[in-house]
Design an enzyme around this catalytic site. Structure first.
Site, short mmCIF file in Angstrom:
data_model
loop_
_atom_site.label_atom_id
_atom_site.label_comp_id
_atom_site.label_asym_id
_atom_site.label_seq_id
_atom_site.Cartn_x
_atom_site.Cartn_y
_atom_site.Cartn_z
N HIS A 53 49.21 16.66 -60.05
CA HIS A 53 49.96 16.14 -58.57
C HIS A 53 49.40 16.82 -57.35
O HIS A 53 48.52 17.89 -57.50
CB HIS A 53 51.38 16.38 -58.55
CG HIS A 53 52.10 15.50 -59.77
ND1 HIS A 53 52.50 14.26 -59.24
CD2 HIS A 53 52.47 15.67 -60.89
CE1 HIS A 53 53.25 13.81 -60.19
NE2 HIS A 53 53.03 14.77 -61.34
N HIS A 66 51.93 9.57 -60.64
CA HIS A 66 51.90 8.24 -59.70
C HIS A 66 50.96 7.06 -60.18
O HIS A 66 50.32 7.38 -61.38
CB HIS A 66 51.68 8.60 -58.42
CG HIS A 66 52.93 9.54 -57.87
ND1 HIS A 66 54.05 9.14 -57.89
CD2 HIS A 66 52.64 10.66 -57.59
CE1 HIS A 66 54.64 10.65 -57.41
NE2 HIS A 66 53.77 11.32 -57.41
N GLU A 97 50.73 21.19 -58.97
CA GLU A 97 50.47 20.77 -57.32
C GLU A 97 49.47 21.53 -56.99
O GLU A 97 49.45 22.69 -56.51
CB GLU A 97 51.96 21.06 -56.89
CG GLU A 97 53.29 20.38 -57.14
CD GLU A 97 53.22 18.82 -56.80
OE1 GLU A 97 52.30 18.45 -56.05
OE2 GLU A 97 54.17 18.20 -57.02
#
Length: 328
Positions: free
Chosen positions: A210, A118, A292
Site C-alpha cells: 500500500h 485496491h 505502507e
C-alpha cells in the site's frame, strides 16, 4: 492507503505491550540498516524530517481524501508534478507468467502471496466495493479506491507495479508467487477474499502493498503487523509471532535498500505498527504484514513513490526481508 480505506480506520490510541518488544527486536535484527539510516539522514537523505509535524509519533494521523467525491481518482498526470517514471514493470520477457514454474533457488518450495492493495477499476464499481463483508470482528466495506498523489496518480497503480517487481525478484529466488489480483478483474477482490487467497495457498509468507493518504508533512514507511485477536471468525494467535518477525525483517530490508526513514507519524520511529482492526490481517491464518511504502499526499514522499527506480528499490527491500524470513 488512505485511513478512509476498507481495511484502515484510525489507529487505536492505546499501545500494544508488544511495541516495546518489537522495538528491541528490530534493533537486534537490523542494527546495520538503522545505523545506516542515521548516517544517511545526517547527510541529507530523502527524508529530512521537515514539514508539518502534526502527525508525529503519539498523535493521530490526519486522514486525507484519496479521490474526488465521485469515488473516481483524479486523472493521472494532472497538477504540476511530473509524470511517474518507470510506470511499467520489467519487460514481459523478464516477468514470469502466473503459470511459469518457479526457478530453482534458496526459496524453492516456499509460497509467497503478494496482495497489491485496491484495484485500478474500483472507482467504476462503487456499489460493489461499498458492500459490507465480514472481517472477523465486525463488518466493513469490501474495498475502496485507495488514495492518490496530488497529481492524480492512484495508489492502485503504484501497488500493482511494485507487486510485479517483487514477484520477479522472489521467483528468481525460487519461490512460488501468487498475486491476489493482477489487474485482471474489474474490481476488488474484497478484503476477506484477499486474506482467503493467502490462506488457501498455504503461503509461507503474505504481504499486502500500500501507500498511505495522510497529511502533508507525514513521511516515511511503516509495516503493519497483526495483533492478537480471538473473536468471531478471527483468530490470529498462531500468526502474531511469525508475522512480527516477518515485519521486522521487511522493515530492516526496506530501510537498508531504499534509504527511506521509518514513519515520522506512526510507530515511534521503529517503522512497526500493530493493529487489530484490519480484516486482511485478522482473517489471515498465515504470517502476513501490510507495508505502507510512503505518504502519497506528501510532495517529497510522492516524488519517491512516482519514481520507477525508487519503486524497484522498494521491491528489493521487501524481497530482502521476505527472503531473510523464509530462510530463517
Amino acid at each position: 492507503m488512505s485511513y478512509t480505506g476498507p481495511d484502515f480506520e484510525p489507529p487505536q490510541p492505546r499501545r500494544s505491550p508488544l511495541r516495546r518488544t518489537l522495538t528491541v527486536a528490530v534493533a537486534a535484527l537490523v542494527p546495520g540498516a538503522l545505523l545506516g539510516w542515521g548516517v544517511y539522514a545526517a547527510v541529507g537523505g530523502p527524508d529530512d524530517g521537515g514539514g508539518d509535524r502534526a502527525g508525529a509519533p503519539g498523535s493521530s494521523p490526519v486522514p486525507s481524501s484519496s479521490a474526488p467525491a465521485s469515488g473516481a481518482p483524479a486523472s493521472p498526470g494532472g497538477g504540476d508534478a511530473k509524470k511517474p517514471t518507470g510506470s511499467s514493470p520489467a519487460p514481459a520477457s523478464q516477468r514470469p507468467s502466473a503459470s511459469r514454474p518457479a526457478a530453482s533457488g534458496p526459496l524453492k518450495g516456499k509460497v509467497v502471496v503478494i496482495d497489491p492493495g485496491h484495484n485500478p477499476g474500483n472507482f467504476r464499481h462503487a456499489s460493489e466495493i461499498n458492500r459490507k463483508v465480514d472481517v472477523g470482528t465486525h463488518r466493513k466495506e469490501c474495498d475502496t479506491t485507495g488514495t492518490a498523489t496530488d497529481a492524480g496518480w492512484p495508489e492502485a497503480k503504484f501497488t500493482l507495479d511494485v507487486a510485479h517487481r517483487l514477484r520477479t525478484l522472489l521467483r528468481e529466488q525460487g519461490a512460488t508467487v501468487e498475486l491476489t489480483q493482477d489487474g485482471d478483474r474489474p474490481f476488488g477482490p474484497c478484503v476477506d477474499e484477499r486474506a482467503r487467497i493467502g490462506n488457501e495457498a498455504h503461503a509461507d509468507a503474505a504481504i499486502s502493498i500500500h501507500a498511505d493518504g495522510s497529511a502533508a508533512g507525514n513521511r516515511g514507511f511503516h509495516v503493519i503487523m497483526p495483533g492478537q485477536v480471538h473473536e468471531g471468525t478471527a483468530d490470529t494467535r498462531a500468526i502474531v509471532a511469525p508475522s512480527a518477525e516477518l515485519g521486522e525483517r521487511v522493515a530492516g530490508g526496506f530501510v537498508r535498500v531504499t534509504g527511506t526513514a521509518p514513519s515520522n507519524y506512526l510507530g515511534d520511529g521503529t517503522g512497526l505498527v500493530t493493529r487489530t482492526d484490519l480484516g486482511g490481517l485478522n482473517l489471515s491464518t498465515v504470517p502476513k504484514v501490510f507495508v505502507e511504502c510512503g505518504n502519497m499526499r506528501d510532495a517529497k514522499d510522492a516524488a519517491l513513490l512516482t519514481s520507477g527506480s525508487w519503486r524497484q528499490k522498494a521491491a528489493e527491500g521487501m524481497s530482502e526481508g521476505i527472503v531473510s524470513f523464509l530462510r530463517g
